[in-house]
Design an enzyme around this catalytic site. Structure first.
Site, mmCIF file in Angstrom:
data_model
loop_
_atom_site.group_PDB
_atom_site.id
_atom_site.type_symbol
_atom_site.label_atom_id
_atom_site.label_comp_id
_atom_site.label_asym_id
_atom_site.label_seq_id
_atom_site.Cartn_x
_atom_site.Cartn_y
_atom_site.Cartn_z
ATOM 1 N N CYS A 13 -3.056 -6.890 -1.177
ATOM 2 C CA CYS A 13 -2.388 -5.671 -0.683
ATOM 3 C C CYS A 13 -1.884 -4.961 -1.930
ATOM 4 C CB CYS A 13 -1.215 -6.048 0.224
ATOM 5 S SG CYS A 13 -0.126 -4.645 0.579
ATOM 6 N N CYS A 39 -6.037 0.785 -0.819
ATOM 7 C CA CYS A 39 -5.371 0.015 0.228
ATOM 8 C C CYS A 39 -6.397 -0.960 0.798
ATOM 9 C CB CYS A 39 -4.903 0.995 1.305
ATOM 10 S SG CYS A 39 -4.305 0.206 2.802
HETATM 11 N N1 DGL Z 1 -1.034 -1.199 0.585
HETATM 12 C C1 DGL Z 1 -1.796 -1.516 1.728
HETATM 13 C C2 DGL Z 1 -2.866 -2.561 1.466
HETATM 14 O O1 DGL Z 1 -3.322 -2.717 0.355
HETATM 15 C C3 DGL Z 1 -1.147 -1.716 3.070
HETATM 16 C C4 DGL Z 1 0.331 -1.823 3.210
HETATM 17 C C5 DGL Z 1 0.768 -1.476 4.624
HETATM 18 O O2 DGL Z 1 0.944 -0.284 4.888
HETATM 19 O O3 DGL Z 1 0.916 -2.388 5.454
HETATM 20 O O4 DGL Z 1 -3.333 -3.230 2.369
#
Ligand code: DGL
Length: 258
Positions: free
Chosen positions: A179, A69
């Site tokens: 993301c 993430c």
């Molecule tokens: N998948 C996450 C990232 O790479 C964040 C998504 C979220 O929960 O806002 O930042």
């Protein structure tokens, strides 16, 4: 055993890439759907979740943890490295390769509010932009579309097409998926914008680094099978895994925050 976590389904893209590189290694995945979306949380909140999740993954037997993430990497990986005695691999927007790939000298980073807000992101951009113009687009609605698996709906399609068309009008030729949820949009972007953009995702770089570090760890514990945990609804994760990864893996609900 390798531990992986994200706020939801996004990190499964990283899991898939790591599993391909390390097919005989067992994985434990934690989806913090109960706190989704991380993109709307503060760095301190995300840090608190990341600590709890790492403790849980280590209890499950993880010898290395992948922060799948961008928001969590930017907010917490330095802190995690300072308090836990295991290796971590993070996921950060691929600004450097994008700055080397662009011909128009303009790149777009699609990410979340949490990832773009902090000084760590600004530092990353100044360090790696190589003199090119970096446009950052926080797109929380896109995160929601992927998490809720509504990409097939007309309204979702139209929303994405509108956003990307606006980016194209700025003369940008390279898109960074900052993301992990957005990695699942790559086939869609390819279909509609094949000739317009180079789209960079972090799966190759992260999985290579995971393999490199994991291979060096002596005395690793392995389980018989991979397991997915969620702090939210297990059916959401199970459905997603079946649709997008074509896998049937056990999903267990768990409360690690009590
Ligand atoms: N998948 C996450 C990232 O790479 C964040 C998504 C979220 O929960 O806002 O930042």
């Amino acid at each position: 055993m390798i531990g992986i976590f994200d706020s939801g389904v996004g990190g499964l893209s990283i899991y898939k890439a790591c599993k391909q590189k390390l097919p005989n290694t067992s994985f434990v995945y934690f989806s913090d759907h109960g706190h989704f979306p991380y993109g709307e949380k503060t760095p301190d909140e995300i840090k608190k979740y990341a600590v709890k999740i790492t403790q849980f993954l280590i209890q499950q037997g993880a010898n290395l943890v992948v922060v799948a993430c961008n928001a969590a990497t930017i907010s917490s990986i330095q802190y995690l490295r300072s308090i836990f005695p295991i290796p971590f691999v993070g996921t950060e927007p691929a600004v450097k390769p994008a700055s080397l790939a662009t011909k128009t000298k303009k790149i777009a980073v699609l990410l979340t509010n949490a990832a773009s807000a902090g000084p760590a992101y600004q530092e990353l951009v100044s360090k790696w932009n190589n003199g090119v113009q970096v446009f950052s687009f926080p797109l929380p609605k896109l995160v929601q579309i992927v998490e809720e698996n509504t990409l097939h709906e007309k309204a979702s399609e139209q929303y994405i097409l509108d956003q990307i068309n606006q980016i194209r009008q700025l003369g940008i030729d390279t898109i960074v998926l900052g993301c992990t949820h957005f990695i699942f949009l790559k086939p869609f972007l390819k279909k509609y914008f094949h000739d317009d953009f180079t789209v960079l995702d972090p799966t190759e770089g992260v999985s290579n680094q995971v393999k490199r570090l994991y291979d060096k760890i002596p005395d690793k514990k392995e389980a018989n099978q991979d397991i997915l945990f969620t702090s939210g609804n297990p059916a959401i994760l199970a459905d997603f895994v079946q649709t997008w990864l074509k896998l049937r893996i056990e999903v267990k609900p768990v409360d690690i925050y009590e």
